[in-house]
Scaffold this active site. Structure first.
Site, PDB file in Angstrom:
ATOM      1  N   PHE A 190      45.484  38.397  44.115  1.00 38.41           N
ATOM      2  CA  PHE A 190      44.614  37.296  43.494  1.00 38.41           C
ATOM      3  C   PHE A 190      44.559  36.104  44.023  1.00 38.41           C
ATOM      4  O   PHE A 190      45.488  35.723  44.792  1.00 38.41           O
ATOM      5  CB  PHE A 190      45.321  37.057  41.940  1.00 38.41           C
ATOM      6  CG  PHE A 190      44.616  36.220  41.062  1.00 38.41           C
ATOM      7  CD1 PHE A 190      43.427  36.478  40.322  1.00 38.41           C
ATOM      8  CD2 PHE A 190      44.920  34.672  40.810  1.00 38.41           C
ATOM      9  CE1 PHE A 190      42.501  35.658  39.701  1.00 38.41           C
ATOM     10  CE2 PHE A 190      44.276  33.882  40.137  1.00 38.41           C
ATOM     11  CZ  PHE A 190      43.150  34.517  39.307  1.00 38.41           C
ATOM     12  N   ALA A 239      53.954  41.019  41.824  1.00 35.64           N
ATOM     13  CA  ALA A 239      52.555  40.309  41.946  1.00 35.64           C
ATOM     14  C   ALA A 239      52.902  39.063  42.381  1.00 35.64           C
ATOM     15  O   ALA A 239      51.864  38.333  43.133  1.00 35.64           O
ATOM     16  CB  ALA A 239      52.007  40.334  40.588  1.00 35.64           C
ATOM     17  N   ALA A 253      44.972  32.847  43.989  1.00 36.76           N
ATOM     18  CA  ALA A 253      45.924  31.836  43.855  1.00 36.76           C
ATOM     19  C   ALA A 253      47.515  32.455  44.185  1.00 36.76           C
ATOM     20  O   ALA A 253      48.423  31.675  44.434  1.00 36.76           O
ATOM     21  CB  ALA A 253      46.016  31.237  42.367  1.00 36.76           C
ATOM     22  N   LYS A 254      47.532  33.526  44.712  1.00 36.50           N
ATOM     23  CA  LYS A 254      48.826  33.910  44.932  1.00 36.50           C
ATOM     24  C   LYS A 254      49.168  33.601  46.366  1.00 36.50           C
ATOM     25  O   LYS A 254      48.255  33.288  47.116  1.00 36.50           O
ATOM     26  CB  LYS A 254      48.619  35.485  44.968  1.00 36.50           C
ATOM     27  CG  LYS A 254      48.661  36.233  43.614  1.00 36.50           C
ATOM     28  CD  LYS A 254      49.801  35.998  42.771  1.00 36.50           C
ATOM     29  CE  LYS A 254      49.884  36.786  41.562  1.00 36.50           C
ATOM     30  NZ  LYS A 254      48.984  36.513  40.410  1.00 36.50           N
ATOM     31  N   PRO A 255      50.325  33.749  47.014  1.00 40.99           N
ATOM     32  CA  PRO A 255      50.832  33.052  48.217  1.00 40.99           C
ATOM     33  C   PRO A 255      49.905  33.984  49.147  1.00 40.99           C
ATOM     34  O   PRO A 255      49.403  33.027  50.125  1.00 40.99           O
ATOM     35  CB  PRO A 255      52.263  33.489  48.298  1.00 40.99           C
ATOM     36  CG  PRO A 255      52.792  33.342  47.163  1.00 40.99           C
ATOM     37  CD  PRO A 255      51.493  33.981  45.790  1.00 40.99           C
TER      38      PRO A 255
END
Length: 364
Positions: free
Chosen positions: A183, A159, A185-187
């Site tokens: 999501f 994740a 805010a993920k890279p």
């Protein structure tokens, strides 16, 4: 100075024209569910990771759930994983009635300590679920060797590591099934929830594709008990556009991390990346003895921080039935008391990093 932790607004504005066009195309077509962008994204994800099959889904959590359903995890089965991670890792195991069996982490990488896994393998063990934490992949060769020895599946909880490499190979293409999250805010993030699964096994891929649409093999014909786990077409359109620039984003995140490292020097415990790995720097996490006090002072200076994670899973109330006590996993407990994440995104400036580091140095 008022610093943005994730800079999601800048991430949108940088590619606004392309993203808006992609979103409007979906709206104009009205193909909000399983539109053509789903197939296009899955093909792009396969090419990016080198996996034979990529299957998009509604979230990283549902990716883990679908992976375990696909390998027929049943109540009472045991899955070995880390207690130092977001709750979804173990929560999905428990949701299926299976038993999360925790193994402590390596104090340098914060990933599962592979030297401690074998002693936890029992006749009930069905899989190992390593977490590639903070952007760095776990020690997959050692994990896969154990899995082969004991005929276990391996599900990489990737994740936080989509785009990272381990010995030259991409995260999500290193095990039986790889799972990731998109999501925001993920890279690589979409504009809501989203996730994907990756495998080289055609039978598993077909099963996962069916299970994400309630176990259907054709309309209203259900071979499996499944879930409503599709990625919506709007999110696929956003991800297709952002994926074009993702490698450059990874380079910029790397540059931010290296500048943090340079400015901190040896004044603090910094992230450790193994030489065979590259990280996508989902977080830039340092360790602080008096963390809570420092967080308050930094907030007053306009510097946001986060704690990933303040309480390891074996001490969470919802897992009290497993019978773990404080002291069961000392490294995880130590790190959870010291870890603190600093602003990390491709847009943070050297000036902002200088300010953050100087304030921390003046306060510790």
């Amino acid at each position: 100075m008022n610093i943005d932790f994730a800079n999601l607004t800048k991430a949108y504005l940088e590619h606004k024209e392309g993203i808006d066009y992609s979103i409007n195309s979906v709206i104009s077509s009205s193909r909000f569910i399983m539109g053509q962008e789903i197939n296009e994204l899955e093909a792009a994800l396969q090419e990016y990771t080198g996996s034979k099959y990529a299957i998009t889904c509604s979230s990283g959590t549902d990716a883990l759930l679908l992976a375990m359903m696909a390998i027929d995890i049943k109540p009472g089965d045991e899955i070995i994983t880390s207690p130092f991670t977001f709750i979804a890792t173990a929560e999905t195991i428990a949701f299926l009635g299976a038993i999360p069996v925790f193994v402590d982490i390596n104090e340098e990488t914060y990933n599962i300590d592979t030297n401690l896994i074998e002693e936890k393998i029992s006749k009930k063990t069905k899989a190992i679920m390593p977490v590639s934490l903070f952007g760095q992949i776990a020690d997959m060769d050692e994990i896969n060797e154990l899995a082969e020895k004991y005929k276990l599946a391996v599900i990489e909880d990737a994740a936080q590591s989509f785009g990272a490499t381990y010995k030259g190979n991409k995260s999500c293409n290193l095990s039986t099934i790889g799972c990731t999250s998109f999501f925001p805010a993920k890279p690589l993030g979409c504009f809501g929830d989203g996730g994907a699964l990756f495998t080289d096994d055609e039978n598993l891929a077909d099963k996962i594709k069916s299970m994400r649409i309630h176990g259907q093999t054709e309309r209203y014909i259900h071979k499996y008990v499944g879930i409503g786990g599709r990625l919506d077409t709007l999110q696929a359109a956003v991800l297709l556009e952002k994926l074009k620039y993702y490698d450059n984003d990874i380079k910029r995140r790397h540059n931010v991390a290296m500048y943090y490292n340079q400015k901190f020097g040896n004044s603090i415990i910094r992230p450790f990346i193994k030489k065979e790995n590259t990280s996508v720097w989902a977080q830039y996490s340092i360790r602080i003895k008096k963390r809570d006090t420092l967080q308050v002072k930094l907030k007053e200076k306009g510097i946001p921080t986060a704690v990933h994670y303040p309480k390891p899973l074996h001490l969470q109330e919802c897992f009290g039935y497993l019978g773990y006590k404080k002291g069961a996993f000392p490294v995880s407990e130590k790190i959870s008391n010291e870890i603190m994440s600093l602003p990390m995104n491709p847009y943070i400036t050297n000036e902002e990093i200088n300010y953050i580091v100087n304030e921390i140095k003046s306060l510790i």
